[in-house]
Design a protein around this motif. Structure first.
Motif, PDB file in Angstrom:
ATOM      1  N   LYS A   3       0.472  -1.345  -0.281  1.00 47.26           N
ATOM      2  CA  LYS A   3      -0.173  -0.062  -0.202  1.00 47.26           C
ATOM      3  C   LYS A   3       0.399   1.466  -0.007  1.00 47.26           C
ATOM      4  O   LYS A   3       1.422   1.151   0.786  1.00 47.26           O
ATOM      5  N   THR A   4       0.509   2.085  -1.105  1.00 45.53           N
ATOM      6  CA  THR A   4       0.654   3.499  -0.849  1.00 45.53           C
ATOM      7  C   THR A   4      -0.055   4.785  -0.313  1.00 45.53           C
ATOM      8  O   THR A   4      -1.292   4.097  -0.310  1.00 45.53           O
ATOM      9  N   GLY A   5       0.333   5.878  -0.543  1.00 42.40           N
ATOM     10  CA  GLY A   5      -0.676   6.485  -0.139  1.00 42.40           C
ATOM     11  C   GLY A   5      -2.024   6.048  -1.026  1.00 42.40           C
ATOM     12  O   GLY A   5      -2.743   6.998  -0.242  1.00 42.40           O
ATOM     13  N   ARG A   6      -1.939   6.336  -2.115  1.00 43.22           N
ATOM     14  CA  ARG A   6      -3.610   5.964  -2.791  1.00 43.22           C
ATOM     15  C   ARG A   6      -3.461   4.806  -3.687  1.00 43.22           C
ATOM     16  O   ARG A   6      -4.392   4.863  -4.364  1.00 43.22           O
ATOM     17  N   LEU A   7      -1.956   3.746  -3.646  1.00 42.51           N
ATOM     18  CA  LEU A   7      -2.412   2.804  -4.496  1.00 42.51           C
ATOM     19  C   LEU A   7      -2.259   1.556  -3.831  1.00 42.51           C
ATOM     20  O   LEU A   7      -1.944   1.503  -2.323  1.00 42.51           O
ATOM     21  N   VAL A  66      -6.754   1.472  -7.300  1.00 45.23           N
ATOM     22  CA  VAL A  66      -7.586   3.247  -7.110  1.00 45.23           C
ATOM     23  C   VAL A  66      -8.481   1.994  -6.513  1.00 45.23           C
ATOM     24  O   VAL A  66      -9.293   2.108  -7.408  1.00 45.23           O
ATOM     25  N   ASP A  67      -8.892   2.092  -5.524  1.00 44.35           N
ATOM     26  CA  ASP A  67     -10.187   2.823  -4.580  1.00 44.35           C
ATOM     27  C   ASP A  67     -10.595   1.639  -5.588  1.00 44.35           C
ATOM     28  O   ASP A  67     -11.626   1.133  -5.762  1.00 44.35           O
TER      29      ASP A  67
END
Length: 165
Positions: A3-7, A66-67
């Motif tokens: 997991k990264t900030g948004r991915l 993403v999401d």
């Protein structure tokens, strides 16, 4: 899985077929890829099957999610070359930069014999050049009209390299 900030960077799964096809059938995404857009789901299925079956000992490559939705892929797809593709609706948001900021250090950690990682691209792909330069890549070569895209257009190739920190 990372997991990264948004991915979410994860392994490919069969359920990625339709969202990957949305990427690989989009002419904008495929303009500077190694072949024209996929015309049918079977082409994307072959790509996905290969992606799933590829030897994990020789690559560090991930689906970009993403999401909860697959939006592309990024990573070292062969020793020691970086590649990536992202759905064009998400371009310009720094997602590939975010992914590579995680993936490239992992490549150098997993493969101590790698003194550098490389990338090849069409020099008209200015967005991709920016992505590589943000990672510290430098252009190390250029070949004129050495790549036949879709059996109709001869294209140039720019070669980039990032030396192990």
């Amino acid at each position: 899985m990372i997991k990264t900030g948004r991915l979410l960077l994860r392994a490919a799964v069969p359920e990625d077929l339709e969202p990957l096809h949305a990427v690989f059938s989009d002419p904008r995404a495929m303009r500077y890829w190694d072949r024209p857009p996929h015309q049918d789901m079977d082409q994307t299925q072959r790509f996905l099957d290969h992606f799933i079956a590829s030897d994990l000992n020789n690559r560090e490559e991930y689906i970009l999610e993403v999401d909860g939705v697959c939006v592309g892929k990024a990573g070292m797809w062969r020793r020691f070359e970086i590649g990536y593709i992202l759905h064009p609706d998400l371009w310009g948001r720094g997602l590939v930069t975010e992914a590579l900021s995680t993936i490239i250090p992992r490549v150098f950690e997993r493969f101590p014999e790698a003194d550098k990682v490389t990338a090849e691209l069409d020099p008209r792909n200015l967005g991709s050049i920016k992505v590589l330069e943000k990672q510290g890549f430098e252009r190390v070569g250029f070949a004129e009209k050495n790549f036949l895209y879709g059996e109709t257009e001869w294209c140039d190739t720019a070669y980039y390299s990032l030396t192990r920190p």
